[in-house]
Design a protein around this motif. Sequence first.
Motif, short mmCIF file in Angstrom:
data_model
loop_
_atom_site.label_atom_id
_atom_site.label_comp_id
_atom_site.label_asym_id
_atom_site.label_seq_id
_atom_site.Cartn_x
_atom_site.Cartn_y
_atom_site.Cartn_z
N ALA A 50 0.83 -1.21 0.00
CA ALA A 50 0.00 0.00 0.00
C ALA A 50 0.86 1.26 0.00
O ALA A 50 0.48 2.29 -0.60
N ASP A 51 2.02 1.20 0.66
CA ASP A 51 2.89 2.37 0.74
C ASP A 51 3.53 2.70 -0.60
O ASP A 51 3.93 3.83 -0.85
N GLY A 52 3.61 1.68 -1.49
CA GLY A 52 4.27 1.91 -2.77
C GLY A 52 3.45 2.74 -3.75
O GLY A 52 4.01 3.50 -4.54
N GLY A 53 2.15 2.58 -3.71
CA GLY A 53 1.32 3.33 -4.63
C GLY A 53 1.52 2.90 -6.06
O GLY A 53 1.74 1.72 -6.36
N LEU A 54 1.45 3.86 -6.97
CA LEU A 54 1.53 3.57 -8.39
C LEU A 54 2.98 3.40 -8.86
O LEU A 54 3.31 2.44 -9.57
N PHE A 55 3.85 4.30 -8.48
CA PHE A 55 5.24 4.28 -8.96
C PHE A 55 6.24 3.94 -7.86
O PHE A 55 7.44 3.82 -8.16
N GLY A 56 5.82 3.77 -6.63
CA GLY A 56 6.72 3.37 -5.56
C GLY A 56 7.49 4.52 -4.94
O GLY A 56 7.49 5.66 -5.45
N ARG A 57 8.19 4.21 -3.87
CA ARG A 57 8.98 5.21 -3.17
C ARG A 57 10.35 5.41 -3.80
O ARG A 57 11.08 6.33 -3.44
N GLY A 58 10.73 4.55 -4.72
CA GLY A 58 12.04 4.64 -5.35
C GLY A 58 12.89 3.44 -4.98
O GLY A 58 12.80 2.91 -3.87
N LEU A 59 13.74 3.03 -5.90
CA LEU A 59 14.60 1.87 -5.67
C LEU A 59 15.55 2.13 -4.51
O LEU A 59 16.30 3.11 -4.50
N GLY A 60 15.49 1.24 -3.52
CA GLY A 60 16.34 1.37 -2.34
C GLY A 60 15.78 2.28 -1.27
O GLY A 60 16.40 2.43 -0.20
N GLN A 61 14.60 2.88 -1.48
CA GLN A 61 14.04 3.84 -0.53
C GLN A 61 12.92 3.26 0.33
O GLN A 61 12.27 4.01 1.05
N GLY A 62 12.72 1.97 0.26
CA GLY A 62 11.65 1.38 1.05
C GLY A 62 11.98 1.29 2.53
O GLY A 62 13.15 1.19 2.93
N TRP A 63 10.92 1.32 3.38
CA TRP A 63 11.09 1.26 4.82
C TRP A 63 10.85 -0.14 5.39
O TRP A 63 11.26 -0.44 6.51
N SER A 64 10.20 -0.99 4.65
CA SER A 64 9.83 -2.29 5.20
C SER A 64 11.04 -3.16 5.51
O SER A 64 11.00 -3.99 6.43
N LYS A 65 12.12 -3.01 4.77
CA LYS A 65 13.30 -3.84 5.00
C LYS A 65 14.06 -3.44 6.26
O LYS A 65 14.97 -4.16 6.68
N TRP A 66 13.69 -2.33 6.88
CA TRP A 66 14.34 -1.91 8.13
C TRP A 66 13.72 -2.65 9.31
O TRP A 66 13.15 -2.04 10.23
N GLN A 67 13.77 -3.97 9.24
CA GLN A 67 13.31 -4.86 10.30
C GLN A 67 11.80 -4.82 10.51
O GLN A 67 11.30 -5.39 11.48
#
Length: 468
Positions: free
Chosen positions: A260-277
């Motif tokens: 849901a946080d990504g939306g249509l085009f996403g936050r950007g490659l490498g900018q996601g927060w989910s991988k921070w544990q």
Amino acid sequence: MPSATRTRQANRGPAALITPLTAWLTRPLASFHLLLAVFGLITVFGLVMVLSASSVDSFNKAGSTYNVFGRQVLYCLAGLVLFYIAVRVPVRLMRRYSLIMLTGCLGLLVLVLTPLGATVNGAQSWFIIAGISFQPVEFAKVAFALWGAHVLVTKRGLLGQYRHLLVPVVPGALLMFALVMLQPDLGSTLTLFIVLAALLWFAGAPLRLFGVVLLGALTAGVVLTYVADYRMARLTTFLDPGSDPAGRGYHAQQAKYALADGGLFGRGLGQGWSKWQYLPNAHNDFIFAVIGEELGFVGCTLVLVLFGTTAYVGMRIAARNTDPWIRLVSATLTVWLVGQAAINVGYVVGLLPITGLPLPLISSGGSSVVTTMLVFGLLANFARHEPEAIAALRSLGPGRVGRLLRLPTPQPYRPPVKRRPTRASTPPSRPGVKTPGAPAKRRGSGEARARGARSGPGSRAQTRGGHR
């Protein structure tokens, strides 16, 4: 002039793109080149996403953001070696030694249950040698597909009888199911079931048989769910996702939040927060959620298009071949790859219970990546065995890719020669002795000689002289 303008505008429409694509797909080696393109795109895309999704976890555990990515590169290199071998191996050798490969895999499935096997994430399904781990069940899926197709093609004239259709393929599959469930590994058992169902379906099994098989699979799934508490927890969480969002339903909830946080085009490659544990197993089982968060709906659509193209080219290879064994193996391997991808995407988006199956060639992991590359190598080999491809390779040469990889020229398929029933030879008839089954002509000539013998001594002498 206006009509010419309208014609040029029409040529710039979708038809202007579809026509060249259709013309390219009619080329003899189109299946081979399309498969190589899809294979390369999925591999590169998977490496990029593993680097992005594993950077935080790698730094926390090993002090380097490239720890998981480095291992993934090594696995891909090993997989490329198997891919190259699979493209070069003659098809007749694969079929001839399929039983030996299956027997070896069954032996490994037995050994992994002994103290030689290692337990990872609660399943004793791994061998760890010199720090390198692999799952024998992944290679067993390929061996079972090759052997099962060989048995069904050999008995294709008798598949109208259930005992020839089911034996020995189904008992062999049940033996593998039992060995894998002793580990226990429900996800691998599910993919093995997909391989079995695909073999029976493309072999022409009747629909009522699949009803019985599906009922048996559902019954076994319910029993296995009640036996293990963690499986029951997964099922209850799937049926009621909000029942325990901070406990058993944590994985599913965080995956949905990332998408849901990504939306249509996403936050950007490498900018996601989910991988921070926030999202466990972000670079493995739930990498599709990271793709949705960082690349958005567009990135998820790209993944679906790549696997949809894999399904198309795999079925195209199966449809365009004349060898029945190649047709059955190609269709089965394609269903397995695309089916596993559909299961992974399904449980990430909440349509299926969590099973722990990786996304083929995109999720991090050793055995899964290597085996998937092996399967792509087999499909590439089968693509070069299409009749039109063989004719082009034998008349025009190996082409650029064939010269670069030094690929041998495939041999055309020759169906087995049907032997005509030979008539048993009959011994020469003697006067007064009735030969059973002798031709009418010979019996007639014997009667003529007997009539000649009764006509006089001269005739008998002539007859005896003829016998001499």
